[in-house]
Design a protein around this motif. Structure first.
Motif, PDB file in Angstrom:
ATOM      1  N   ALA A 290      22.392  30.786 -17.052  1.00 49.89           N
ATOM      2  CA  ALA A 290      23.070  31.359 -15.888  1.00 49.89           C
ATOM      3  C   ALA A 290      24.509  31.752 -16.225  1.00 49.89           C
ATOM      4  N   VAL A 294      26.106  35.708 -16.563  1.00 48.13           N
ATOM      5  CA  VAL A 294      27.259  36.198 -15.808  1.00 48.13           C
ATOM      6  C   VAL A 294      28.253  36.861 -16.751  1.00 48.13           C
ATOM      7  N   MET A 374      23.053  39.701 -13.343  1.00 47.99           N
ATOM      8  CA  MET A 374      23.402  38.806 -12.245  1.00 47.99           C
ATOM      9  C   MET A 374      22.143  38.236 -11.594  1.00 47.99           C
ATOM     10  N   LEU A 375      21.091  39.036 -11.480  1.00 46.56           N
ATOM     11  CA  LEU A 375      19.824  38.529 -10.945  1.00 46.56           C
ATOM     12  C   LEU A 375      19.241  37.454 -11.862  1.00 46.56           C
ATOM     13  N   SER A 377      20.988  35.492 -13.750  1.00 43.69           N
ATOM     14  CA  SER A 377      21.831  34.317 -13.543  1.00 43.69           C
ATOM     15  C   SER A 377      21.413  33.555 -12.288  1.00 43.69           C
ATOM     16  N   ASP A 378      21.159  34.298 -11.214  1.00 46.97           N
ATOM     17  CA  ASP A 378      20.735  33.650  -9.965  1.00 46.97           C
ATOM     18  C   ASP A 378      19.398  32.927 -10.143  1.00 46.97           C
ATOM     19  N   LEU A 379      18.464  33.566 -10.835  1.00 49.43           N
ATOM     20  CA  LEU A 379      17.146  32.974 -11.049  1.00 49.43           C
ATOM     21  C   LEU A 379      17.249  31.716 -11.909  1.00 49.43           C
ATOM     22  N   LEU A 381      19.869  29.807 -12.279  1.00 47.19           N
ATOM     23  CA  LEU A 381      20.569  28.765 -11.516  1.00 47.19           C
ATOM     24  C   LEU A 381      19.622  28.098 -10.525  1.00 47.19           C
ATOM     25  N   ALA A 382      18.754  28.889  -9.892  1.00 51.55           N
ATOM     26  CA  ALA A 382      17.768  28.321  -8.969  1.00 51.55           C
ATOM     27  C   ALA A 382      16.814  27.387  -9.714  1.00 51.55           C
ATOM     28  N   CYS A 384      17.507  25.781 -12.464  1.00 55.87           N
ATOM     29  CA  CYS A 384      18.306  24.615 -12.844  1.00 55.87           C
ATOM     30  C   CYS A 384      18.331  23.581 -11.717  1.00 55.87           C
TER      31      CYS A 384
END
Length: 398
Positions: A290, A294, A374-375, A377-379, A381-382, A384
């Protein structure tokens, strides 16, 4: 017997099976990826459009991913001693059929479909390795076995170079290697003593595995980890050529470096999962993905920031791939490891094909890759958060 195996150190037989299974995984994955390195040649020979070329490359990968579901269930029932040499030997057929089919697109698609068989061995090797190693060594062993995915990188490097000495030579070389391996595996691979053999039908066992919530939780995490590896393997050369204006050779070399890092970090993720909770290792690895995603979203210069960010993502994705399968062995009943592995492996493989399409669409619309990173990174992080909160609590309770 299972209790005794858990308490003992891995035997020589365990390491023998690990080595032979990893070798087979590598060879069959090389066979599985024989079309992609020669796709440009097929495009020119057959006058294919970009979509037709992409479809030809995608067919064996998609079939191989889905084929892991029955392959894993059949391994639960019949054992890897039968399945590994059998699948390796059967893969020789489509490899050799690539020679007479090369002048027909329809025939190439049919052979590509059959070639997907080579991609199913992942679901054969995981339950084999899992059954031979005690929980304290299982993560590392599964990570070592996972290094066999490097067969795709070997194919990308060696197949076109071998073809330079004869257009049919790569297929003959791989077919001979598979034949020798099938004979070797028939002698050296042995199923673990005391292996639980399910008596239910294939359909009911797949149904049981599919009804396990943990199957789909692990599938989602593996789709991020291994799916990310597949996605970058497919799309990274295009990204580097398009955004950083590298030559095809430079882009291919850097993409190979990315693949090498993922292969190296996969057993490291497994080994760390033996020392720490695999859900924690998965969470930390995805957190790293993630962060580096970024960084890359801000379009840094390739040297050194962009290179560090891309290799950091490679390390995180590779480690997550190894740690997720340590979670499989911890959170899944032993008699269902093959069935669950098949489903998880299938979803992971399929998870690699949406991101390249998405990245291409975003670039076409916005002339930028930032939104795509960025998508990612979001995925990551979710994934994680889910690993650290949900999967840590679930597997600790088993």
């Amino acid at each position: 017997m299972d209790t005794e195996l858990t308490e003992q150190k891995p035997s020589a037989a365990a390491y023998r099976n690990l080595f032979v299974a990893t070798l087979g995984f590598t060879l069959t994955f090389w066979a599985w990826d024989l079309i992609a390195p020669l796709a440009v040649d097929y495009k020119e020979r057959l006058g294919l459009s970009s979509f037709q070329q992409s479809l030809l490359v995608a067919v064996p990968v998609l079939v191989g991913s889905v084929g892991r579901i029955p392959a894993g269930a059949l391994t639960d029932r019949y054992g890897a001693k039968l399945m590994f040499p059998l699948v390796s030997a059967l893969t020789i057929v489509p490899v050799l059929l690539l020679i007479p089919a090369r002048n027909s697109y329809v025939l190439m698609l049919l052979v590509a479909f059959l070639l997907g068989l080579g991609g199913t061995t992942f679901a054969i090797g995981v339950p084999l390795v899992n059954s031979w190693f005690p929980p304290s060594r299982r993560g590392f062993a599964l990570g070592v076995f996972g290094m066999g995915m490097g067969g795709v990188a070997l194919s990308g490097y060696f197949t076109p170079r071998i073809a330079g000495h004869g257009e049919n030579l790569p297929f003959v070389v791989v077919a001979v290697a598979l034949a020798l391996y099938a004979a070797l595996a028939a002698v050296l691979i042995t199923d673990a003593p005391g292996r639980t053999v399910p008596t239910a039908s294939l359909g009911s066992r797949l149904g049981q595995a599919g009804r396990l919530r943990v199957t789909w939780e692990l599938s989602a995490l593996y789709a991020i980890g291994f799916g990310g590896v597949v996605a970058f393997g497919v799309y990274l050369p295009t990204y580097l050529k398009t955004w950083y204006e590298l030559s095809p050779t430079d882009a291919g070399t850097k993409a190979a470096g990315f693949a090498l890092v993922t292969v190296v970090f996969r057993p490291l993720g497994g080994r760390l999962s033996d020392r720490f909770h695999p859900a924690v290792v998965t969470g930390v690895a995805l957190a790293a993905v993630a962060v580096f995603a970024v960084v890359q979203a801000f379009d840094p210069v390739l040297g050194p920031v962009g290179t560090i960010a891309l290799l950091g993502m490679a390390a995180g994705l590779g480690a997550a791939g190894g740690s997720v399968f340590a979670l499989v062995s911890r959170a899944t009943p032993q008699s269902q490891v093959g069935s669950v592995t098949g489903i998880v492996g299938a979803v992971g493989g399929l998870g690699g094909f949406l991101p390249p399409l998405l990245m291409g669409a975003i670039y076409s619309a916005k002339d930028s890759y930032s939104i795509g990173f960025m998508l990612l990174s979001d995925l990551a992080l979710a994934g994680c958060v889910y690993a650290l909160v949900r999967m840590r609590a679930r597997s600790s309770a088993l």
